[in-house]
Design a protein around this motif. Structure first.
Motif: not given
Length: 241
Positions: A17-18, A21, A25, A37
């Motif tokens: 998930r990191s 993201t 981004n 989001t």
């Protein structure tokens, strides 16, 4: 061992998930706008009211289904009753020199007495003998005979649901498929069919729901069309009643 495995899975999910993201981004930064989001609002769900009310009369349903099914290489026969369906299947089996016929294990198809109508062919009934390997028997069949659960005229699609007496292999593996469609099961839209699955809930869904729109058609990257690779190469829709 169990706890360590669960912890490892949790760490992998956090890392994944990191990365996701950071990736999004990066795209947002290049587009010079913040990452979204919240999911977009969908004020309307499903088909509009005018489409839910759209319906053809029986004659129009037969006409449209026939045109759509023929357009993709299928065959359609209009028959008055099951006795005519029996004669049609018997005549086609003789014409095609069929030696082996496999059918669904349903009372409506038992009433056809295909065994009596086809003295020169072996007729088997799906799952009648649990000791048989029925997928192999279906692959050997010259003709598969099924009873449609529904059909949609607008798309020219036949809907069949699998069960222990209605193996999906009967509609997928024989060389020729005969699909009997009782006239009261021929609907205008797919939505009229799909609503039954929603009403029954997940617990009542069958193992397989198949939509048959003519013979199997496959094309490679160069658009070379081949018939009968992933299913029967010849499909007859018999509209009865």
């Amino acid at each position: 061992m169990g706890d360590s495995h669960q912890n490892w899975l949790f760490e992998m999910e956090v890392e994944s998930r990191s990365k996701q993201t950071r990736f999004i981004n990066g795209i947002s930064a290049k587009l010079r706008r913040p990452m979204v989001t919240e999911p977009p609002r969908h004020p309307y769900r499903g088909a509009p009211d005018f489409w839910n009310d759209y319906e053809w009369d029986e004659g129009e349903r037969i006409k449209r289904f026939t045109a759509n099914f023929l357009s993709v290489g299928g065959h359609v026969q209009r028959l008055a009753n099951m006795e005519e369906a029996r004669r049609f299947i018997a005549d086609k089996a003789t014409e095609l020199s069929a030696r082996y016929v496999l059918r669904y294990n349903e009372p409506e198809l038992a009433s056809l007495d295909l065994e009596g109508a086809l003295p020169n062919a072996r007729v088997s009934v799906w799952n009648e003998d649990p000791a048989q390997y029925w997928k192999a028997r279906a692959a050997e069949a010259d003709i598969g005979v099924i009873l449609a659960d529904y059909a949609a005229a607008y798309t020219g699609s036949i809907t069949v649901l699998s069960s222990k007496n209605k193996g999906r292999s009967v509609s997928l593996l024989p060389t020729v498929l005969m699909a009997i469609i009782p006239i009261d099961r021929l609907k205008t839209r797919l939505g009229e069919i799909m609503v039954h699955f929603d009403e029954g809930g997940r617990e009542s869904l069958p193992a397989g729901i198949h939509f048959i729109s003519g013979p199997s058609r496959s094309a490679d990257i160069e658009n070379d069309l081949t018939i009968g690779v992933h299913g029967p190469g010849v499909v007859y829709a018999l509209i009865v009643g």
